[in-house]
Write a protein that holds these residues in place. Sequence first.
Motif, PDB file in Angstrom:
ATOM      1  N   TYR A   1      86.052  29.744  37.451  1.00 35.69           N
ATOM      2  CA  TYR A   1      86.056  29.204  36.100  1.00 35.69           C
ATOM      3  C   TYR A   1      85.152  27.877  35.632  1.00 35.69           C
ATOM      4  O   TYR A   1      84.596  27.979  34.503  1.00 35.69           O
ATOM      5  CB  TYR A   1      87.660  28.768  35.579  1.00 35.69           C
ATOM      6  CG  TYR A   1      87.721  28.087  34.518  1.00 35.69           C
ATOM      7  CD1 TYR A   1      87.967  28.723  33.146  1.00 35.69           C
ATOM      8  CD2 TYR A   1      88.021  26.638  34.606  1.00 35.69           C
ATOM      9  CE1 TYR A   1      88.007  28.133  31.998  1.00 35.69           C
ATOM     10  CE2 TYR A   1      88.295  25.936  33.423  1.00 35.69           C
ATOM     11  CZ  TYR A   1      88.370  26.723  32.255  1.00 35.69           C
ATOM     12  OH  TYR A   1      88.590  25.911  30.852  1.00 35.69           O
ATOM     13  N   THR A   2      85.177  27.174  36.728  1.00 31.06           N
ATOM     14  CA  THR A   2      84.066  25.735  36.557  1.00 31.06           C
ATOM     15  C   THR A   2      82.630  26.254  36.335  1.00 31.06           C
ATOM     16  O   THR A   2      82.032  25.841  35.323  1.00 31.06           O
ATOM     17  CB  THR A   2      84.486  24.941  37.591  1.00 31.06           C
ATOM     18  OG1 THR A   2      85.580  24.730  37.952  1.00 31.06           O
ATOM     19  CG2 THR A   2      83.268  23.770  37.639  1.00 31.06           C
ATOM     20  N   ALA A   3      82.367  27.277  37.040  1.00 33.97           N
ATOM     21  CA  ALA A   3      81.037  27.653  36.835  1.00 33.97           C
ATOM     22  C   ALA A   3      80.606  28.388  35.527  1.00 33.97           C
ATOM     23  O   ALA A   3      79.762  28.047  35.025  1.00 33.97           O
ATOM     24  CB  ALA A   3      80.604  28.784  38.107  1.00 33.97           C
ATOM     25  N   ARG A   4      81.493  29.168  34.913  1.00 30.21           N
ATOM     26  CA  ARG A   4      81.611  29.867  33.889  1.00 30.21           C
ATOM     27  C   ARG A   4      81.539  28.816  32.535  1.00 30.21           C
ATOM     28  O   ARG A   4      80.550  28.556  31.950  1.00 30.21           O
ATOM     29  CB  ARG A   4      82.670  30.818  33.627  1.00 30.21           C
ATOM     30  CG  ARG A   4      82.407  31.960  34.443  1.00 30.21           C
ATOM     31  CD  ARG A   4      83.517  33.073  33.843  1.00 30.21           C
ATOM     32  NE  ARG A   4      83.526  34.344  34.771  1.00 30.21           N
ATOM     33  CZ  ARG A   4      82.821  35.524  34.866  1.00 30.21           C
ATOM     34  NH1 ARG A   4      81.572  35.328  34.065  1.00 30.21           N
ATOM     35  NH2 ARG A   4      82.974  36.252  35.744  1.00 30.21           N
ATOM     36  N   ALA A   5      82.265  27.828  32.624  1.00 33.88           N
ATOM     37  CA  ALA A   5      82.335  26.600  31.661  1.00 33.88           C
ATOM     38  C   ALA A   5      81.218  25.853  31.860  1.00 33.88           C
ATOM     39  O   ALA A   5      80.552  25.436  30.729  1.00 33.88           O
ATOM     40  CB  ALA A   5      83.936  26.017  32.053  1.00 33.88           C
ATOM     41  N   ALA A   6      80.715  25.503  32.988  1.00 26.40           N
ATOM     42  CA  ALA A   6      79.502  24.513  33.196  1.00 26.40           C
ATOM     43  C   ALA A   6      78.194  25.403  32.498  1.00 26.40           C
ATOM     44  O   ALA A   6      77.416  24.709  32.010  1.00 26.40           O
ATOM     45  CB  ALA A   6      79.294  24.586  34.584  1.00 26.40           C
ATOM     46  N   ALA A   7      78.166  26.605  33.003  1.00 23.83           N
ATOM     47  CA  ALA A   7      76.963  27.736  32.356  1.00 23.83           C
ATOM     48  C   ALA A   7      77.031  27.734  30.799  1.00 23.83           C
ATOM     49  O   ALA A   7      75.922  27.574  30.313  1.00 23.83           O
ATOM     50  CB  ALA A   7      77.263  29.017  32.899  1.00 23.83           C
ATOM     51  N   ASP A   8      78.166  27.722  30.243  1.00 21.90           N
ATOM     52  CA  ASP A   8      78.290  27.632  28.914  1.00 21.90           C
ATOM     53  C   ASP A   8      77.711  26.423  28.378  1.00 21.90           C
ATOM     54  O   ASP A   8      77.023  26.191  27.188  1.00 21.90           O
ATOM     55  CB  ASP A   8      79.592  27.989  28.245  1.00 21.90           C
ATOM     56  CG  ASP A   8      80.109  29.275  28.678  1.00 21.90           C
ATOM     57  OD1 ASP A   8      79.328  30.017  28.773  1.00 21.90           O
ATOM     58  OD2 ASP A   8      81.162  29.690  28.705  1.00 21.90           O
ATOM     59  N   ASN A   9      78.051  25.353  28.922  1.00 19.48           N
ATOM     60  CA  ASN A   9      77.726  23.736  28.511  1.00 19.48           C
ATOM     61  C   ASN A   9      76.216  23.567  28.754  1.00 19.48           C
ATOM     62  O   ASN A   9      75.684  22.868  27.783  1.00 19.48           O
ATOM     63  CB  ASN A   9      78.470  22.821  29.237  1.00 19.48           C
ATOM     64  CG  ASN A   9      79.971  22.750  28.747  1.00 19.48           C
ATOM     65  OD1 ASN A   9      80.288  23.044  27.707  1.00 19.48           O
ATOM     66  ND2 ASN A   9      80.696  22.391  29.798  1.00 19.48           N
TER      67      ASN A   9
END
Length: 476
Positions: free
Chosen positions: A366-374
């Motif tokens: 989840y952290t990787a996906r959210a950081a990728a969006d940011n």
Amino acid sequence: MTKPAPTDGVVTDHWLDEVTSPSQPLFDRATHRAMAWFAGPARLVRQAYGFVATTPGKLTALTLVLTVAIGAAGLSMANFSSVRHERLDVLLNSTEPMNSAAHKLYTSLSLADTVATTGFVQVGLESADSRARYHAALDRATVAATESVLGTDSQDREIRELVVYIQRQLPVYAGMVETARANHREDNAVAVNYMSNASALMREEILPAAAELFRLTGIKVEQQQNELTSPQWVPISGFLAALALLLAAQWWLWRLSRRRFNRGFLAATALLVIALAWVVTANVLTWTAGSQRFESTAAPWEQLTNAQIAAQQARTTETLMLVSRQASLESTGGVGFEQMLSQLHQALDAYEDAEYLERSQRFAVYTARAAADNWSTAHHALVADLSAGRYDRAVAHTTGMSQSGKPLGAVSAAESFNKVDHSLTELIADTRDVMRSFIQDGVRANRALGGGVGALTVLAIICVCLGIRPRLQEYL
């Protein structure tokens, strides 16, 4: 009537033929000697054949045949298990760590280039933390390069050549980076060329060599894994043959003695069935853990590694956009940002879909996906600022710091990349631990197999001897 006088002192009898030596004897002296030599063994063979033709002889021969068959099956299983256990230890303690070292070398080199390029565009002098990360990445790469050849042999010539090439080029790259930094501190424009050339050397020559090294060591692990998880057909066929002989012997003994069951032979049959079931179960467990589960986990591990390298290279080329003041990754020789994001999400999907991976790492996904969006948001802002000529704002979106040294306030590309890289590192480490656990399962499945099966075969031989003894006593 007078007797005939002897001639020359020799008494003659006209009724008897005179014995004389043949002019051509039937056998020469060597033939007579050979016949004398083989007369004893031939007599023993005739006696043995005569004994085997009797019922006690048949029972004795049957016992010997069963003993040899059962003993050969047990010895074969013990030898195969010992060899497999040793080779599994080599895979676990040598080949797999070599592949892990190649992976560490690959990612450390890419990270070193990313950190060096990012520190080059920071506001003011490069921070001590940035230099420490750069040196730590180079140190890890240097150690990993040495570890990558520890498990090689004479057949791994290409692996050794790749490591030598990387070790030869790494000081050249580090020297170019230090030259770029020195010129950057003096505000010399040539610093940009040195940094661009150093990054090009890393991305076009050193990293492809590291990628090939990672691929070759991965193939070596896969080959050994496939060899060690294949069924042990020779010992299994030996146990099947021994079991078939034992059943045939019981049928013959029943026809001979009119006794349907022999307790010794039944016990030996039960022991062989247990040994065969143990062997088959161990082979199935080794094949399942080492082949099916290992392969299903190795695919996400490779995808996550490639996604991490792509993210690091995208971050490097994103920074080079600021150095060259060009508003596209492709213009700096890097991969497209959207292509990198697609590869990243595919790797995360593969990790979530893997059956045997830990679900405790969902937060890292989840952290990787959210950081990728940011990161995507910050990247598009960076491209827009560069296209509009707002270089200072572009630097702020990239590094998270404004020209005055104050935090940007919004999520920067640097912060988002660090979260993506950290999350991928956690997922890769977790995947490797799971793969090693599968190899360890194979080691445990074969650890006691040889000794246990050997003990069962010895007990089976003893039971055969005890079972045949009452039948022999009936003829004594």
